[in-house]
Motif scaffolding. Structure first.
Motif, mmCIF file in Angstrom:
data_model
loop_
_atom_site.group_PDB
_atom_site.id
_atom_site.type_symbol
_atom_site.label_atom_id
_atom_site.label_comp_id
_atom_site.label_asym_id
_atom_site.label_seq_id
_atom_site.Cartn_x
_atom_site.Cartn_y
_atom_site.Cartn_z
ATOM 1 N N MET A 1 58.575 24.863 83.616
ATOM 2 C CA MET A 1 57.550 25.028 84.652
ATOM 3 C C MET A 1 58.156 25.764 85.859
ATOM 4 O O MET A 1 57.579 26.715 86.381
ATOM 5 N N ILE B 1 57.191 29.340 87.482
ATOM 6 C CA ILE B 1 56.763 29.490 88.876
ATOM 7 C C ILE B 1 57.625 30.535 89.574
ATOM 8 O O ILE B 1 57.138 31.398 90.292
ATOM 9 N N GLU C 1 56.749 34.199 89.155
ATOM 10 C CA GLU C 1 55.606 34.754 89.867
ATOM 11 C C GLU C 1 55.789 34.664 91.376
ATOM 12 O O GLU C 1 54.858 34.851 92.127
ATOM 13 N N PHE C 2 56.981 34.336 91.802
ATOM 14 C CA PHE C 2 57.187 34.026 93.201
ATOM 15 C C PHE C 2 57.232 35.276 94.072
ATOM 16 O O PHE C 2 57.777 36.288 93.646
ATOM 17 N N PRO C 3 56.657 35.216 95.302
ATOM 18 C CA PRO C 3 56.751 36.383 96.193
ATOM 19 C C PRO C 3 58.210 36.769 96.423
ATOM 20 O O PRO C 3 58.998 35.956 96.912
ATOM 21 N N LEU D 1 60.171 36.491 99.852
ATOM 22 C CA LEU D 1 60.691 35.190 100.287
ATOM 23 C C LEU D 1 62.125 34.976 99.812
ATOM 24 O O LEU D 1 62.924 34.339 100.492
ATOM 25 N N PHE E 1 66.014 26.088 94.084
ATOM 26 C CA PHE E 1 64.604 26.028 94.428
ATOM 27 C C PHE E 1 64.366 25.043 95.578
ATOM 28 O O PHE E 1 63.686 25.366 96.561
ATOM 29 N N ARG F 1 50.088 36.988 92.321
ATOM 30 C CA ARG F 1 50.923 38.180 92.371
ATOM 31 C C ARG F 1 50.498 39.089 93.519
ATOM 32 O O ARG F 1 51.330 39.646 94.234
ATOM 33 N N GLY G 1 51.792 37.954 96.916
ATOM 34 C CA GLY G 1 53.214 38.092 97.211
ATOM 35 C C GLY G 1 53.681 39.524 97.325
ATOM 36 O O GLY G 1 54.778 39.784 97.786
ATOM 37 N N GLY H 1 56.385 32.595 106.142
ATOM 38 C CA GLY H 1 56.940 32.539 104.787
ATOM 39 C C GLY H 1 56.625 31.218 104.110
ATOM 40 O O GLY H 1 56.306 31.173 102.926
ATOM 41 N N LEU I 1 53.131 31.245 102.861
ATOM 42 C CA LEU I 1 53.069 32.051 101.639
ATOM 43 C C LEU I 1 53.672 31.281 100.465
ATOM 44 O O LEU I 1 53.133 31.272 99.355
ATOM 45 N N PHE I 2 54.798 30.629 100.725
ATOM 46 C CA PHE I 2 55.494 29.810 99.738
ATOM 47 C C PHE I 2 54.530 28.775 99.164
ATOM 48 O O PHE I 2 54.351 28.655 97.944
ATOM 49 N N LEU J 1 52.814 28.666 95.566
ATOM 50 C CA LEU J 1 53.149 27.553 94.678
ATOM 51 C C LEU J 1 51.881 26.939 94.097
ATOM 52 O O LEU J 1 51.754 26.755 92.888
ATOM 53 N N ASN K 1 50.085 29.413 91.704
ATOM 54 C CA ASN K 1 50.760 29.607 90.425
ATOM 55 C C ASN K 1 50.713 28.366 89.551
ATOM 56 O O ASN K 1 50.548 28.459 88.338
ATOM 57 N N ILE K 2 50.856 27.189 90.166
ATOM 58 C CA ILE K 2 50.784 25.961 89.375
ATOM 59 C C ILE K 2 49.392 25.836 88.751
ATOM 60 O O ILE K 2 49.240 25.514 87.580
ATOM 61 N N LEU L 1 49.099 28.385 85.892
ATOM 62 C CA LEU L 1 49.883 27.994 84.726
ATOM 63 C C LEU L 1 49.262 26.786 84.046
ATOM 64 O O LEU L 1 49.270 26.663 82.823
#
Lengths: 281, 309
Positions: A107, A111, A114-116, A119, B25, B228, B231, B282, B285-286, B290, B293-294, B297
């Motif tokens: 997972m 993630i 696809e992360f910007p 950052l 992460f 996408r 970002g 940021g 955006l983070f 998140l 995307n979660i 998915l």
């Protein structure tokens, strides 16, 4: 009568549908051709005019040599850092798809995929560039490695999952340990898929700009040598040149874009063609 | 002893890698939180809901509000999705149902090349070719003839605006959404299609039914494409105009979070709070990324489980 009329209306609807679908498909892929044509149209004159100098010279000589070398160095270093991490993480996600950590890893990798990317750049800047006091090739490569890792890991996991289970069972039946089965048998059988993942990951990070904005710094007057010094890259150079008000800089940017497009297409198209049979139709 | 027995050589070699990935992460999330804190403490909720950008040497006079870039990110990504939805859907239908056999592979490869093309290439094409084209042929026309509609009543002077960014993003994310939808469409068991054709349905009617079947995959494709688009940095920052405009007007120049960071981060160190404000941006955006995307998915996973049963 009305039955026939109804049928004609249905047929007309069908035809309209076909036309709409065909037109929109064309519209979806048209930009690629327009991009390629415009880049050739605007980039080719400048590359032809400068000749070899454009590939080897420094920026003041009218070339992008240091940026090309910088992109190669950054990509190579990023692969060196990211690859072991990606391979091991991918292997773990493959071996334990149902465990908590295994699921979490997959997972997380998806993630991160696809992360910007900007950052990642600002993160490495705060973590590495500010404490070290200067932009560096190392910081740039590290941020690219963070982007490369999930790519390669996900490809590795998928390539391994494609290997028929029977080989794994055969390995265990011969008395191999888990490490031997996965690192020797499965890895060898999934070699093609893993290699593709690595190449696609490298192509991807070679074209990245955003993570390099605040990590690599840019260096276009001399060739890079020291990994702790700033470094340039083609996409970064294009970004800087596009923002400049001078038309000469824009010309350079088109030339650099042409070189970059050629590199990208020459790597990406053969890989994609080699994988033609994997496409599900 | 029991623990040692459970750890074989495989786990011993792979676990450190997993550990590093997880730590990185968490470190990143923590890093953004810690660096965003000074700005959030100083400006509170106003940081996210007001639109103001006053950089000053004197920290007491510095005032920042991120409403415009947050809005810009969501707005441009939404435009992108509105463009990508019909294009990617039609592409998927065409490749699977209509395209002659010889065209299928080239079409798929073209779309894959588009998905992988370096974003700066889209950026340079967008800034020098697409924007003038849109301005001269579309924006000016809409402004001259339809400016009674509020969406269109901002004079398109430079062409660098929300609409340009949205369209460029739409072009960029279409192949990405298309790949997900196409694969899902190809996975529909052929009996459904055969059944529909046997009932005498035309191709249009068949497709209409089948599209409903892959709805979760379409949703996930669009959500992931939205993420996408959120970002994307360099291509957007070259075409959006980079000004703090909190408006829905399509032809107004704007900002997105990522283009704000790309433009301002370099000189932010000169000011006391700006770096922290940018880290807050940021962080936003983070977190949006998140969640998006979660969600995407999750839908994709649910769809795959649904199909495999």
């Amino acid at each position: 009568m009305s039955h026939i009329k109804h049928k004609t209306i249905r047929m007309i609807k069908d035809k309209i549908f076909l036309i709409v679908v065909g037109t929109l498909t064309l519209l979806a892929i048209l930009p690629l051709f327009h991009i390629i044509i415009s880049i050739f149209e605007k980039g080719l004159p400048i590359v032809m005019e400068r000749g070899l100098t454009f590939i080897t010279g420094t920026l003041s000589e009218g070339g992008i040599g240091p940026a090309i070398v910088g992109t190669l160095m950054l990509t190579f270093m990023a692969t060196l850092i990211g690859l072991p991490l990606a391979f091991l993480a991918g292997a773990y996600a493959y071996e334990f798809p149902d465990s908590f950590i295994g699921r979490g890893t997959k997972m997380l990798l998806q993630i991160m995929l696809e992360f910007p990317t900007i950052l990642v750049g600002t993160f490495i800047m705060g973590l590495l560039v500010i404490p070290m006091g200067s932009f560096s090739a190392l910081a740039g490569a590290l941020s690219l490695a963070l982007i490369l890792t999930p790519y390669v890991a996900v490809y590795t996991e998928e390539a391994m999952a494609e290997v028929p289970r029977i080989y794994k069972e055969g390995g265990y039946a011969l008395g191999c340990t888990r490490a031997q089965v996965i690192f020797k048998v499965i890895t060898k059988m999934a070699k093609k898929g893993i290699l593709t993942g690595i190449l696609i990951g490298m192509a991807k990070v070679a074209g990245e700009t955003a993570p390099l904005l605040f990590t690599a710094g840019g260096l276009y007057e001399v060739y890079p040598t020291d990994p702790l010094q700033p470094i340039g890259a083609i996409p970064l150079l294009i970004y800087t040149l596009v923002q400049s008000p001078s038309p000469q800089d824009h010309q350079m940017a088109w030339g650099a874009a042409l070189i970059m497009l050629l590199i990208f297409l020459s790597i990406f198209v053969p890989i994609r063609y080699a994988l033609k049979d994997d496409i599900k139709l | 002893m029991k623990i040692l027995k459970k750890l074989d050589k495989f786990k011993l070699t792979t676990l450190p890698a997993i550990f590093i990935v997880f730590v990185l992460f968490v470190l990143m999330l923590g890093f953004y939180f810690i660096n965003a804190l000074p700005a959030i403490e100083k400006y509170g909720i106003n940081l996210f809901i007001t639109n103001i950008w006053q950089a000053a040497e004197d920290p007491a006079k510095e005032v920042y509000g991120l409403a415009a870039p947050i809005w810009g990110s969501i707005y441009t990504a939404t435009i992108a999705i509105l463009i990508a939805l019909p294009l990617s859907l039609c592409y998927a239908i065409f490749v699977n149902d209509y395209a002659p056999k010889k065209l299928k592979h080239p079409l798929i490869i073209i779309s894959d090349i588009m998905a992988g093309l370096p974003t700066i290439i889209y950026g340079i094409w967008g800034a020098f070719i697409l924007v003038p084209l849109l301005r001269d042929y579309i924006m000016k026309f809409l402004y001259n003839h339809l400016s009674f509609i509020p969406l269109f009543n901002y004079p398109p002077l430079s062409g660098y605006c929300y609409l340009s960014a949205g369209i460029l993003l739409g072009i960029m994310v279409t192949p990405f959404a298309a790949a997900i939808i196409r694969e899902a469409y190809a996975m529909i068991p052929s009996v459904y299609k055969e059944g529909l054709v046997a009932l005498g349905a035309t191709r249009y009617e068949t497709t209409k039914v089948l599209i409903k079947y892959i709805k979760p995959a379409i949703i996930s494709g669009l959500i992931l494409a939205f993420g996408r688009a959120l970002g994307e940095t360099v291509a957007v920052s070259l075409v959006i105009g980079n000004s703090f405009n909190l408006t829905y007007k399509l032809f107004a120049p704007g900002y997105t979070i990522s283009s704000l960071i790309a433009n301002q981060f370099g000189n932010a160190i000169l000011y006391k709070y700006m770096t922290s404000v940018l880290y807050s941006a940021g962080l936003v955006l983070f977190i949006i990324g998140l969640v998006v995307n979660i969600l995407g998915l999750y839908y994709l996973k649910r769809w795959r489980e649904y199909v495999s049963h």
